[in-house]
Design an enzyme around this catalytic site. Structure first.
Site, mmCIF file in Angstrom:
data_model
loop_
_atom_site.group_PDB
_atom_site.id
_atom_site.type_symbol
_atom_site.label_atom_id
_atom_site.label_comp_id
_atom_site.label_asym_id
_atom_site.label_seq_id
_atom_site.Cartn_x
_atom_site.Cartn_y
_atom_site.Cartn_z
ATOM 1 N N ARG A 184 -42.835 26.485 25.233
ATOM 2 C CA ARG A 184 -43.361 25.174 24.829
ATOM 3 C C ARG A 184 -42.490 24.547 23.730
ATOM 4 N NH1 ARG A 184 -45.206 22.183 27.679
ATOM 5 N NH2 ARG A 184 -43.698 20.765 26.778
ATOM 6 N N LYS B 76 -34.146 5.849 11.134
ATOM 7 C CA LYS B 76 -35.549 5.934 11.589
ATOM 8 C C LYS B 76 -35.720 7.118 12.542
ATOM 9 C CE LYS B 76 -36.148 0.995 10.867
ATOM 10 N NZ LYS B 76 -36.522 -0.329 11.405
ATOM 11 N N LYS C 79 -29.167 -3.484 0.626
ATOM 12 C CA LYS C 79 -30.164 -4.262 1.371
ATOM 13 C C LYS C 79 -30.836 -5.275 0.461
ATOM 14 C CE LYS C 79 -31.098 -1.070 5.056
ATOM 15 N NZ LYS C 79 -32.167 -0.600 5.964
ATOM 16 N N GLU D 200 -26.353 -6.339 3.474
ATOM 17 C CA GLU D 200 -27.262 -6.970 4.427
ATOM 18 C C GLU D 200 -27.411 -8.441 4.087
ATOM 19 O OE1 GLU D 200 -31.129 -4.953 5.414
ATOM 20 O OE2 GLU D 200 -31.961 -6.792 4.569
ATOM 21 N N ASP E 79 -29.080 -9.489 9.565
ATOM 22 C CA ASP E 79 -30.430 -9.013 9.828
ATOM 23 C C ASP E 79 -31.343 -10.144 10.287
ATOM 24 O OD1 ASP E 79 -32.265 -6.884 9.890
ATOM 25 O OD2 ASP E 79 -33.187 -7.632 8.049
#
Lengths: 291, 291, 291, 291, 291, 291
Positions: free
Chosen positions: C106, C141, C173, C203, C224
């Site tokens: 499994r 992510k 960012k 960004e 973005d």
């Protein structure tokens, strides 16, 4: 990987864990340069070469690092622990998958250079005291994480080991004395409850403190921050009244002064610099492609 | 324990784990001397005192060690990371349960002396190149287990950091070149597949290799084992044809030669000795009993 | 167990540890069903079969799981990392002690299905942008604990990797900009102290911000949340004034829109769904008893 | 950090360890962007905002990640485990040192998006079978390392949990039957030696196998790969002869077919996709500087 | 949680780790009974009650277990390490969240019953030899994982500790002698290279071997498998010729014979049963609901 | 090392880790006696000999310890798990490097003596109830860290295992009942949400409580602290009204009373002393030098 010398616990597990942590620290998420530029099936051989005279220590640590990098690498020692090699000598070879050698070489060198540096420095101190009857011993001033290996490097260089840690000897220093209510009381307490295989050593900074420690029944005394002349006086006094007591000298001992201290008659001279300030041995890794 | 400076991951976890392992290594099954001679309720204060001029690094490592020994000890910094203190200065104090201070002092000192030793040595190198426009940078020749802290100590001394490991930069050395089929091919491969935020540096040992690396599109070049004169010639050539390229010098750089290299015009001079051969800073811990 | 492909650090240690933890999580105190119903000496062979078309990734993870279950199991790959197989194909076989196979199946499937699911989805995106010149890249992510493997699965599907973490690239960012005092100041600070092998990406969400970032000297820009038309306009502007700058598109990119974005001219299109929402590949394990 | 709900072992330790490992994986040697661009004393608040309707699960995992990043961050829940929130809702806030928030945000989001994705998908399945009397249950097809949290996310979405691992239930599948010598023999063996608090479930793929399992005394049966019509026939037969037996349906159950299966009368319908193919919930973190 | 006694390294870390591992072992994936039947907000108090006379040891281990279960539980000692309490006494209380208490109670009791069992048994042996001048000491026959705590329990019962492990004393047994080439040679080797704070003890099984060990310069001798009469003879001989030598008796010492051995004059009688066969102390936990 | 019996997860990993921790605990920084007195190349064979009749359990634990000490040692079993051997029998042999055998012997013996002690005691209890139809079962009163091995030792002695932990069975005790609002409510809650493969057992101390538990639908009942006569009455009542219910007896069961309880008709008699108070089996290791 060829057979190493017999290693008994805790060294095998300690070397494995050290190799794992050290490789993880250096490699991070992967050797991006080798992945991008070296073919996956490239083979290579690397030779560890002494760039100066070196007293060897730590080849098994280097071996463990390559083994952790890939168990299929072949590592061959060409020198034993404590052996002294002239510049240009090959200490060891490693052969196999090139990417696995490249991923591990820096870590292996970092360990080998440090440990051989300690052995080489210790050997110089040991040579300096030759004939005096005193032995050179280390301290607990070691690199966090490397104590077992650094203490072994001291032995490789001809030195002896002091306590390995806070649990395998009773060493009452000035800080303890202040808190314990004096030498006599401290020795009495220790004597009453210490495991019966541990000796009791007391640090003293004066002839008077020495006498008190001896009277209290110390098994060993550490003469701290005395001049060679004061050491000689202390040694003579102690030998006269308590002939079985171990006498150690510590504090202010440099390569320049170590022989004078040793000649003053103690059993041991301890030197922190053996482990805290040894320059790295100069060792390089020469690689070439194989078939 | 008073508030430390802001530390962000991975330092807090790394310091905790380092403190835990280093204490375990030194304490073993317990500080038998203190258990036998120091009363359980004794209190003490310890002061870290510089025995010579020191550029401070690693007080948070010392703090972490005492915190691991007992979270009830109070540790107070008297100096900041990178601060330069004259001999006799108090760097920090720790106060509380005497046995917990005694169990941790050696480990705390071992870390502080090593890290401050690196900062202090780096500062000497940085001063030596002052005015040349070149920066002093470190290498991966660090102590296994202490890389993050030793690289920070280099910054504390005014140096800059090279790669932190094998994964945050592409540095193609002679070993890679032999296995990769030459400079042009190696750079081409790296350029095609490297994560787009990593630059590519190539080690060269001759003017011809330099030209090949620049033509291949290297973002940076490492001039290895050249004399200061050769470096100057290489820098001038590179600045002329590839003005944006970063130029680093490495190999054979000692305290005696570092200024000559820096004056030859490179952006960076890297020095392995900053981390592999820095003598420990001379720092002691003076303790006294409190109420 | 047959020889796997060459794996270099940190993968071997990471796979071992992942296999250990994952098996421990699933097995708990033991596979009670097999212990009670399957004879201790039963032998079996299991075959991993694709139930649909699959781009394979992670067979070495499955191998590691069976090896952790019992080093005496034999695991044989029938496909390479990144290979595309039609439904019904056998990816690999495992043979040996039946209880050891049952205890691990499994966990092995859970890893293989997830990683092959990512490779298979990535391949669809890569096919969708074919001919545009843009590459499909991943994000951070990923599943906690599986980053290295998921990033490799993206490569297996033909995608490229963005940063592996917070330490191998400077990506400024909007959150940083607000705290840093604007684009120019942020880039200036980064430029002055960043390790010299890391590029700086900024960004931007508007044409104006783009111009500011380029003027400040960003090595790369991330467009973005722009429409494909806005992207095209931005790309043209950037290529005109700063031709060497890397251009990445991100935000609002789905399978339906990815080609339009790619056709607008950027170097890279990043897609979070590759790793955070890839459905598991449909792979089963068929077992039968052997002698 | 505000008081979380009561968590009992093993969750607190598991969350701590998960947060530690996940942060280490993402942060590597440090968040270089924040270190270079965000002032050390900057403060910020971040808000987790749902971009679509979401059934919440995993806020305590996000809390643990921020706590691991810095224990001085304040994390405030605005929703409970299993709560359903419309798009635009704020799930939670985190406030404090900006660098510590930035270092942890991605990892916190990765966990929260995955777990809430599972809860949200489970809720859709549970709604689909409403009124049938059957419950939706999960499988062991979970992400390695996240089983406890993913199983709790299923409960948050209204589902129930099957076995947590191989040790808390006896589930005899076709693989065991082949090796065990048939249903009757397998059940007999299990019955004789199983810990007395574990029930015995048998997987069957035909009406005949069902009858054999019931005769052998299975406490529960798993109807695998049957059509809804076959399930109805099996359920009626089992209820007639063995009314206390638990009946579970598995295999080939999708969102489109789940209601038909549930309406056929079983106690449980198990769905692997709840955990192996749930798309991530769309949640973002909006940050702003504070005083 | 109220303040415990001062604990110094390595105990705090060891207790934390022991509590973590032991709870994980017992709780597995969670206390399913409490989760299903006890309300999340239920509060309770539990009292540890001695069911017979008990010499207390290990309350800090119980405290650590509850703290690991939830740091918000309050644990209050009502007895000190080594205190003797009559049946019916309350040793300690724990109060707080009911589920957290229930999850930890069995593990806490398992430790407390074992450690207090050892202290209670040791106390019986110590009482049995009262007035003889001999001390009762332990051996290395302890439970793997619990040595530090079991050795402390022996001290709590009035016994003394022998070596804590293989590294804090030289104890040459018959197995070493056979491999070392006899007593004289073994002692000579040990004397020459042992760290200077470790004493050397030699096991002897006859009067002749005793004489050889004393002549070789053993610091201590272990009389193994002798009758009390033989011990007396050996003690007298040793005291006469080597008055400072530590004399230990071992082998065949039961509760019935311990006084006879102690009365024969040795310094120490070592008893393996103190740790390998001590019956658990009878202690229960009485719980009741609070507000 | 010869082939051991088939071991399936989690045993192999658990044994490895147990061996590692236990050796580290005993060896500390190294076996100083062997290093100083036994030649590095000495070879030896050691034989584990039963000093009394013993029911064997745990030879694989001993094997794991020697393997951890050195993988080159050869360990040969001469008895199987659960086998009963007369005094004087050789259980196993280990052969190879003498220092590696010496470093591991005490730890191997500590495990083997404890586990065989449990098996031997269990066998006595099992013999005592022979013919009554009741089985002897264990409890969770095991040594922290050794549960899996101690539960297996109980099986080796012929006993059966109760729950392995808090997660593989629902056992509602008096403490839960007080907090849950009574038997009926507690069983109802558990029944509604428990994973469907777990049975529900309720502890009762009176005939009335028994009736309530049976009416509430308990799958099993635990008769606590009743006399044999009360047990017989309870069994008869339960068998009459709820014939399928499992009946367990617990509390106040000693070797003297166990047969009376077993003869009263329950399915199971649980005995805490099997694991918390079993005296160590008397086993020694005889070593001799080999070539």
């Amino acid at each position: 990987m060829d057979a190493p010398l017999v290693e008994t616990p805790p060294l095998p597990a300690a070397l494995r864990e050290l190799a794992r942590q050290a490789l993880a620290e250096d490699v991070g998420r992967g050797d991006v340069t080798s992945r991008l530029t070296v073919p996956e099936d490239a083979l290579a051989v690397g030779r560890f070469v002494a760039r100066g005279e070196v007293c060897v220590s730590g080849l098994d640590a280097a071996r463990a690092v390559f083994h952790e990098s890939s168990p299929r690498l072949r590592f061959t020692d060409h020198a034993g622990e404590g052996e002294v090699l002239p510049a240009g000598s090959v200490l060891a070879e490693v052969e196999g998958d090139a990417r696995s050698v490249l991923a591990a070489e820096r870590v292996a060198l970092n360990l080998l250079m440090r440990l051989s540096g300690i052995a080489t420095l210790t050997r110089r101190y040991v040579a300096a005291v030759e004939g005096t009857g005193a032995r050179v011993t280390d301290t607990r001033k070691t690199t966090p994480g490397l104590r077992l290996l650094e203490k072994r490097a001291v032995r490789a260089g001809g030195g002896t080991n002091h306590r390995a840690g806070l649990d395998d000897g009773v060493l009452i220093k000035d800080n303890h004395l202040a808190l314990a209510g004096g030498v006599a009381e401290a020795v009495r307490r220790a004597r009453g409850a210490a495991p019966h295989l541990l000796k009791i050593e007391v640090e003293v900074e004066s002839q008077e403190a020495l006498r008190e420690a001896l009277r209290a029944g110390a098994d060993a005394v550490l003469l701290d921050n005395m001049s060679p002349g004061e050491v000689r006086q202390a040694v003579e006094a102690a030998r006269r009244t308590h002939p079985g007591t171990v006498i150690e000298v510590s504090g202010g001992v440099s390569f320049e002064t170590v022989r004078a201290y040793a000649a003053a008659g103690p059993d041991l001279v301890s030197v922190g610099a053996l482990t805290h300030s040894a320059p790295a041995a100069d060792i390089g890794l020469d690689m070439e492609a194989t078939q």
